[in-house]
Scaffold this motif. Structure first.
Motif, PDB file in Angstrom:
ATOM      1  N   UNK A  90       0.841  -1.002   0.079  1.00 40.61           N
ATOM      2  CA  UNK A  90       0.048   0.250   0.065  1.00 40.61           C
ATOM      3  C   UNK A  90       0.891   1.107   0.011  1.00 40.61           C
ATOM      4  N   UNK A 111       2.461  -5.549   3.168  1.00 42.41           N
ATOM      5  CA  UNK A 111       1.260  -6.559   4.143  1.00 42.41           C
ATOM      6  C   UNK A 111       1.600  -8.016   4.070  1.00 42.41           C
ATOM      7  N   UNK A 120      -1.093  -6.113   9.014  1.00 42.55           N
ATOM      8  CA  UNK A 120      -0.727  -4.605   8.659  1.00 42.55           C
ATOM      9  C   UNK A 120       0.241  -4.230   9.538  1.00 42.55           C
ATOM     10  N   UNK A 125      -4.294  -7.359  12.482  1.00 42.27           N
ATOM     11  CA  UNK A 125      -4.624  -8.530  11.651  1.00 42.27           C
ATOM     12  C   UNK A 125      -6.017  -8.559  11.573  1.00 42.27           C
ATOM     13  N   UNK A 126      -6.247  -8.905   9.966  1.00 41.22           N
ATOM     14  CA  UNK A 126      -7.735  -8.905   9.909  1.00 41.22           C
ATOM     15  C   UNK A 126      -7.898  -9.874   8.564  1.00 41.22           C
ATOM     16  N   UNK A 129     -10.035 -10.486   2.223  1.00 41.37           N
ATOM     17  CA  UNK A 129     -11.148 -10.582   1.451  1.00 41.37           C
ATOM     18  C   UNK A 129     -10.734 -10.014  -0.106  1.00 41.37           C
ATOM     19  N   UNK A 186      -7.426  -7.258   0.349  1.00 39.35           N
ATOM     20  CA  UNK A 186      -8.481  -6.689   1.272  1.00 39.35           C
ATOM     21  C   UNK A 186      -8.681  -5.148   0.793  1.00 39.35           C
ATOM     22  N   UNK A 187     -10.013  -4.581   0.927  1.00 36.21           N
ATOM     23  CA  UNK A 187     -10.095  -3.260   0.463  1.00 36.21           C
ATOM     24  C   UNK A 187     -11.611  -2.856   1.202  1.00 36.21           C
ATOM     25  N   UNK A 188     -11.568  -1.890   1.537  1.00 37.00           N
ATOM     26  CA  UNK A 188     -13.041  -1.400   2.151  1.00 37.00           C
ATOM     27  C   UNK A 188     -13.653  -0.642   1.050  1.00 37.00           C
ATOM     28  N   UNK A 189     -15.222  -0.612   1.057  1.00 37.45           N
ATOM     29  CA  UNK A 189     -15.788   0.164   0.154  1.00 37.45           C
ATOM     30  C   UNK A 189     -15.531   1.784   0.509  1.00 37.45           C
ATOM     31  N   UNK A 191     -12.046   2.735  -0.847  1.00 38.65           N
ATOM     32  CA  UNK A 191     -10.707   2.797  -1.222  1.00 38.65           C
ATOM     33  C   UNK A 191     -10.070   4.185  -0.827  1.00 38.65           C
ATOM     34  N   UNK A 195      -5.722   2.847  -2.879  1.00 37.46           N
ATOM     35  CA  UNK A 195      -5.237   1.645  -3.007  1.00 37.46           C
ATOM     36  C   UNK A 195      -5.850   0.813  -1.920  1.00 37.46           C
ATOM     37  N   UNK A 196      -5.896  -0.503  -2.176  1.00 39.38           N
ATOM     38  CA  UNK A 196      -6.161  -1.600  -1.015  1.00 39.38           C
ATOM     39  C   UNK A 196      -4.777  -2.243  -0.868  1.00 39.38           C
ATOM     40  N   UNK A 197      -4.897  -3.528  -0.267  1.00 40.04           N
ATOM     41  CA  UNK A 197      -3.725  -4.383  -0.266  1.00 40.04           C
ATOM     42  C   UNK A 197      -3.554  -4.941  -1.599  1.00 40.04           C
TER      43      UNK A 197
ATOM     44  N   UNK B 263      -4.599   4.331   5.626  1.00 38.47           N
ATOM     45  CA  UNK B 263      -4.242   3.019   5.038  1.00 38.47           C
ATOM     46  C   UNK B 263      -5.405   2.317   5.641  1.00 38.47           C
ATOM     47  N   UNK B 266      -8.761   2.494   4.229  1.00 37.47           N
ATOM     48  CA  UNK B 266      -8.532   2.101   2.971  1.00 37.47           C
ATOM     49  C   UNK B 266      -8.844   0.696   2.947  1.00 37.47           C
ATOM     50  N   UNK B 267      -8.335  -0.160   4.011  1.00 43.91           N
ATOM     51  CA  UNK B 267      -8.265  -1.420   4.179  1.00 43.91           C
ATOM     52  C   UNK B 267      -9.700  -2.144   4.911  1.00 43.91           C
ATOM     53  N   UNK B 269     -12.019   0.266   6.513  1.00 44.78           N
ATOM     54  CA  UNK B 269     -12.975   0.916   6.755  1.00 44.78           C
ATOM     55  C   UNK B 269     -13.818   0.845   5.487  1.00 44.78           C
ATOM     56  N   UNK B 270     -15.354   1.439   5.952  1.00 49.11           N
ATOM     57  CA  UNK B 270     -16.389   1.045   4.694  1.00 49.11           C
ATOM     58  C   UNK B 270     -17.017   2.390   4.766  1.00 49.11           C
ATOM     59  N   UNK B 271     -17.332   3.335   3.535  1.00 54.24           N
ATOM     60  CA  UNK B 271     -18.072   4.416   3.218  1.00 54.24           C
ATOM     61  C   UNK B 271     -19.327   3.843   2.856  1.00 54.24           C
TER      62      UNK B 271
END
Lengths: 300, 300
Positions: A90, A111, A120, A125-126, A129, A186-189, A191, A195-197, B263, B266-267, B269-271
């Motif tokens: 990232x 990561x 991370x 640790x997560x 996805x 992994x990436x959350x909605x 971004x 960037x995600x991972x 970061x 982005x990994x 979190x969720x919007x």
């Protein structure tokens, strides 16, 4: 043995002028190896983003000519398996992304993935996805860089685009010219930092033309829901586009009366962000397949 | 016996001029009965939206003076129980909502609830997801109609605002002047036709001033996540606002370094959308509490 498309067969823009690197049959299992979005240029925390060769960012593997796919056809990409690498990267980029106005320091993070966990900075640790950031077909007209989403697909960064789901595109040119890349562990909605991972990966898929004329594409199907995806310069336009595309699907294809469709979209539909940081923003509208079934409709 | 505030004690705008209908102690359990957003004007499918008295739309029960709540304090509303009625209504309004350009027919639908199931037109059955649409405190300045969201709360239509969660507000005037209403038996993120399953209901809650100075409010806490809520004229502004509020919380209060915060947003979190149909649009940014704990932070 499934056909393997190696990750050195890349392109950087979806274009009607693309030349296929291979031809695949409909229904054939194909394995696509993909680079990360930096084409492997970032391997350690000392590889900063200002050293990147930007001509080698956002590679997609392909393009593949799908036998019998003709302009106007609806092409279903069945994502049989999305596997991501063991190392992701990232970066923070001052001036870029949703926090670009306050981020002032370039930084690279590496990561690790251990099984289905992503780590991370040896601290957080997560759950992994895995998902595909860039996926699409050649548009009928004009070239679209891989960093940009659009009606042809591209950099949609939609977290639904993963193992077990299907993505539908409208074929723009003979053979479709399908390609994919830019996987995330992994990436959350949203971004948020663009960037995600970011990771190399492997996609096993089948491509098939399906009888769904008029489907608003790009469109995603999971075991439990369908989603219309729309990208536009502003989030208001993207949200309106995704909402209207889903309403069109529900009324024209599923044959739900418009008022019922609207009320059900308000009750059990979900408007969601894909990403807010690319040249265009991407939004999706999700709707439960269970309700489609109550109206006597099933996806093919 | 908990104090009960009946649903005929309503107000229609959050304002610094509000007079309290009752005074409650911090930590005291209080029961607030609420009208539906139409104040009960819609009871059958023949009650159409053009017959509504708009002076009686979006009532909130209250306002309540919370003892000891002073301007600048952070007030935590602990939502002990959110119960919705057995009948809900929905309307379509040509010209209104995210599909207002294509919806041409006024219609009213009456939905029944059976236990935890909601039934639409005796055909579609789905899980009830009770939530509170309008909730907030009086702003320090200017009056805000209950149909509009803002820094004081109001019509945020956030699906996280339900049983077991907490909502935080910054107190604007002495006593806070808390109120709530506009419950939904179900609503999807987006609230496409400007209503969910609109229903009367009952909220059991406790109000408490907490030591979280500088918290960006409105803010929500669930057992697993925290969320910053932001409303603005455009979705781009609302998304940016919610994102920056969460970054501020993570850096200023949780003390996560900015790059790490960005970061991780982005990994993991969720919007998310709350609603896109009110005078202002509302967006939230969700972040997992598990990560806060890794940085040694716990909500009070």
């Amino acid at each position: 043995m499934a056909r393997v498309i190696p990750r050195d067969k890349v392109f950087f823009a979806f274009s009607p002028e693309l030349k296929a690197v291979d031809k695949v049959d409909q229904g054939e299992e194909v394995i696509l190896q993909t680079h990360d979005c930096f084409e492997g240029q970032i391997q350690s925390t000392s590889d900063l983003v200002d050293q990147l060769d930007w001509a080698h960012v956002n590679p997609a593997t392909g393009p593949l000519y799908v036998q019998g796919a003709m302009p106007g056809d609806i092409l279903c990409i069945d994502l049989l398996d999305v596997q991501v690498g063991e190392q992701s990267s990232m970066v923070t980029v001052p001036g870029e992304g949703a926090l670009g106005d306050i981020i002032t320091q370039m930084e690279t993070a590496i990561l690790r993935r251990e099984g289905n966990q992503v780590i991370f900075k040896d601290k957080i640790r997560f759950q992994a996805r895995p998902m595909i950031g860039v996926i699409g077909v050649a548009p009928a007209e004009d070239e679209v860089p891989n960093g940009t989403p659009g009606p042809h697909g591209g950099n949609m960064d939609c977290t639904l685009i993963t193992t077990g789901n299907k993505v539908y595109f409208t074929v723009g040119v003979e053979g479709a010219m399908f390609g994919a890349g830019d996987m995330h562990a992994a990436m959350g909605d949203g971004e948020i930092v663009v960037c995600g991972a970011e990771t190399p990966g492997t996609l096993r898929f089948k491509a098939q033309v399906v009888d769904l004329k008029g489907l608003p594409t790009p469109f995603v199907e999971t075991p439990h829901l369908v989603a219309a995806i729309y990208s536009a310069p502003t989030l208001d336009e993207a949200a309106s586009g995704a909402t209207h595309r889903m309403a069109q699907f529900l009324t024209d294809i599923v044959k739900i009366p418009l008022n019922d469709a609207g009320m059900l979209m308000s009750l059990v539909g979900e408007l969601k962000f894909c990403q807010i940081v690319d040249p265009l923003k991407t939004v999706r509208f999700e709707f439960p397949k269970k309700v489609l079934a109550e109206y006597g409709f099933q996806m093919p």
